[in-house]
Write an enzyme that holds these catalytic residues in place. Structure first.
Site, PDB file in Angstrom:
ATOM      1  N   ASP A 120      10.997  36.180  -2.818  1.00  0.00           N
ATOM      2  CA  ASP A 120      11.090  34.922  -3.556  1.00  0.00           C
ATOM      3  C   ASP A 120       9.811  34.099  -3.444  1.00  0.00           C
ATOM      4  OD1 ASP A 120      13.593  35.360  -4.492  1.00  0.00           O
ATOM      5  OD2 ASP A 120      14.617  34.159  -2.981  1.00  0.00           O
TER       6      ASP A 120
ATOM      7  N   LYS B 267      11.001  32.143  -8.679  1.00  0.00           N
ATOM      8  CA  LYS B 267      10.735  31.233  -9.791  1.00  0.00           C
ATOM      9  C   LYS B 267       9.360  30.632  -9.574  1.00  0.00           C
ATOM     10  CE  LYS B 267      15.561  30.327  -9.649  1.00  0.00           C
ATOM     11  NZ  LYS B 267      16.490  29.673  -8.746  1.00  0.00           N
TER      12      LYS B 267
ATOM     13  N   MET C 272      16.816  20.373  -2.223  1.00  0.00           N
ATOM     14  CA  MET C 272      16.766  20.342  -3.685  1.00  0.00           C
ATOM     15  C   MET C 272      17.208  18.988  -4.241  1.00  0.00           C
ATOM     16  SD  MET C 272      18.264  24.159  -4.377  1.00  0.00           S
ATOM     17  CE  MET C 272      19.487  24.108  -3.077  1.00  0.00           C
TER      18      MET C 272
HETATM   19  C1  SAM Z   1      17.113  27.305  -2.913  1.00  0.00           C
HETATM   20  S1  SAM Z   1      16.946  26.339  -1.458  1.00  0.00           S
HETATM   21  C2  SAM Z   1      16.787  27.585  -0.264  1.00  0.00           C
HETATM   22  C3  SAM Z   1      16.973  27.103   1.135  1.00  0.00           C
HETATM   23  C4  SAM Z   1      16.763  28.210   2.158  1.00  0.00           C
HETATM   24  N1  SAM Z   1      17.765  29.228   2.024  1.00  0.00           N
HETATM   25  C5  SAM Z   1      16.739  27.697   3.590  1.00  0.00           C
HETATM   26  O1  SAM Z   1      17.634  28.009   4.388  1.00  0.00           O
HETATM   27  O2  SAM Z   1      15.772  27.025   3.944  1.00  0.00           O
HETATM   28  C6  SAM Z   1      15.300  25.754  -1.674  1.00  0.00           C
HETATM   29  C7  SAM Z   1      15.116  24.353  -1.101  1.00  0.00           C
HETATM   30  O3  SAM Z   1      14.982  24.412   0.305  1.00  0.00           O
HETATM   31  C8  SAM Z   1      14.102  23.410   0.739  1.00  0.00           C
HETATM   32  N2  SAM Z   1      12.944  24.053   1.388  1.00  0.00           N
HETATM   33  C9  SAM Z   1      12.762  25.362   1.593  1.00  0.00           C
HETATM   34  N3  SAM Z   1      11.636  25.599   2.297  1.00  0.00           N
HETATM   35  C10 SAM Z   1      11.094  24.379   2.535  1.00  0.00           C
HETATM   36  C11 SAM Z   1       9.937  23.942   3.232  1.00  0.00           C
HETATM   37  N4  SAM Z   1       9.093  24.787   3.817  1.00  0.00           N
HETATM   38  N5  SAM Z   1       9.695  22.603   3.286  1.00  0.00           N
HETATM   39  C12 SAM Z   1      10.535  21.728   2.733  1.00  0.00           C
HETATM   40  N6  SAM Z   1      11.655  22.078   2.066  1.00  0.00           N
HETATM   41  C13 SAM Z   1      11.926  23.392   1.972  1.00  0.00           C
HETATM   42  C14 SAM Z   1      13.704  22.608  -0.486  1.00  0.00           C
HETATM   43  O4  SAM Z   1      14.639  21.551  -0.638  1.00  0.00           O
HETATM   44  C15 SAM Z   1      13.877  23.638  -1.572  1.00  0.00           C
HETATM   45  O5  SAM Z   1      14.026  23.025  -2.840  1.00  0.00           O
END
Ligand code: SAM
Length: 262
Positions: free
Chosen positions: A39, A60, A173
């Site tokens: 991803d 995406k 998100m």
């Molecule tokens: C589709 S979700 C996936 C979350 C993922 N499965 C997790 O456990 O971290 C994606 C969202 O996770 C958050 N996110 C993921 N990685 C991040 C990072 N390094 N810093 C800040 N927010 C993050 C953001 O809100 C992003 O829009």
């Protein structure tokens, strides 16, 4: 005649973005992968752990074809039957707003062997990296992790419920709905609750916006913060050793204002 490899799919959590925040088990799975489907939010350096695998980007990203979830499911199964061991590498933890459950269900319906290897979710590790302990004795007894955007593209009703609790609230998100979110917290008397927004946490591009419920929208606009980011609302934010002086200063300003008024 070459013996066809047995189809197998391993769902691996890649962690929040720091290449070292993947599990040892995840690294071992990558080393034995024939194909890696990855991803957008994963650290690309992790692909080096799978030197012999075919690597396919299915995330995406601007200027890339955006695969639907159905297409991704099909690509996983097709590659498992054609090549053997597929590692599906997903950001954070695959079962925390990662649609990992849907992928596993689909793969299992073909009788393919599956395994899930948890990852370190951004929801916990990104605040932790800045010293924010999401629960803390005497400060916060519980934690809500909520998606800002539901499958119907609406703000989750759970945000309203969380705003009424004394829990630490972590929203993923949620950047496009930040005003709506802060309005809900204000309605429930939480205007002064410490709030932090962390964009690209645990990476070299990390950016932080610090404030309270009533100032954070302005902070985000001033700093130009956007997704991917997490929003943390709760008293624990001001407990971080990194943020303490910021909140002590705010407190001092309030005391001085009150003194000048009296
Ligand atoms: C589709 S979700 C996936 C979350 C993922 N499965 C997790 O456990 O971290 C994606 C969202 O996770 C958050 N996110 C993921 N990685 C991040 C990072 N390094 N810093 C800040 N927010 C993050 C953001 O809100 C992003 O829009």
């Amino acid at each position: 005649m070459t013996h066809k490899k047995q189809a197998k799919v391993t769902l691996v959590g890649a962690g929040p973005g720091d290449v070292d925040l993947i599990t040892v088990k995840g690294v071992k799975a990558l080393a034995s992968a024939d194909v890696v489907l990855y991803d957008a939010l994963i650290n690309r350096e992790l692909l080096d752990y799978a030197p012999n695998a075919i690597k396919i980007f299915v995330g995406k990203r601007k200027d890339f074809h955006r695969y639907s979830q159905d297409e991704i499911n099909e690509i996983i199964v097709k590659n498992a039957f054609e090549h053997g061991h597929v590692v599906r590498l997903k950001g954070g933890d695959p079962f925390v707003f990662g649609r990992g459950g849907e992928e596993i269900d689909y793969v299992e319906s073909f009788g393919i062997e599956t395994q899930v290897i948890s990852g370190i979710s951004s929801s916990i590790s990104v605040p932790a990296n800045l010293g924010v302990s999401l629960t803390k004795r005497g400060v916060s007894e519980s934690l809500w992790i909520i998606t800002g955007t539901t499958s119907a593209r609406q703000l989750s009703d759970d945000v309203r419920l969380a705003a009424q609790s004394s829990a630490t609230v972590v929203i993923l998100m949620g950047m496009s709905k930040l005003s709506e979110i802060t309005d809900l917290f204000k309605e429930h008397g939480k205007s002064k609750t410490p709030t932090v927004i962390i964009q690209n946490g645990c990476t070299e591009n990390e950016q932080v916006g610090l404030g309270t419920v009533d100032t954070i929208v302005e902070v985000v606009a001033d700093k130009g913060l956007s997704s991917p980011a997490i929003i943390v609302i709760g008293e624990v934010v001001k407990e971080s050793v990194k943020f303490r002086s910021f909140f002590e200063e705010i407190n001092q300003q309030v005391i001085e204002k009150q003194r000048n008024l009296s």
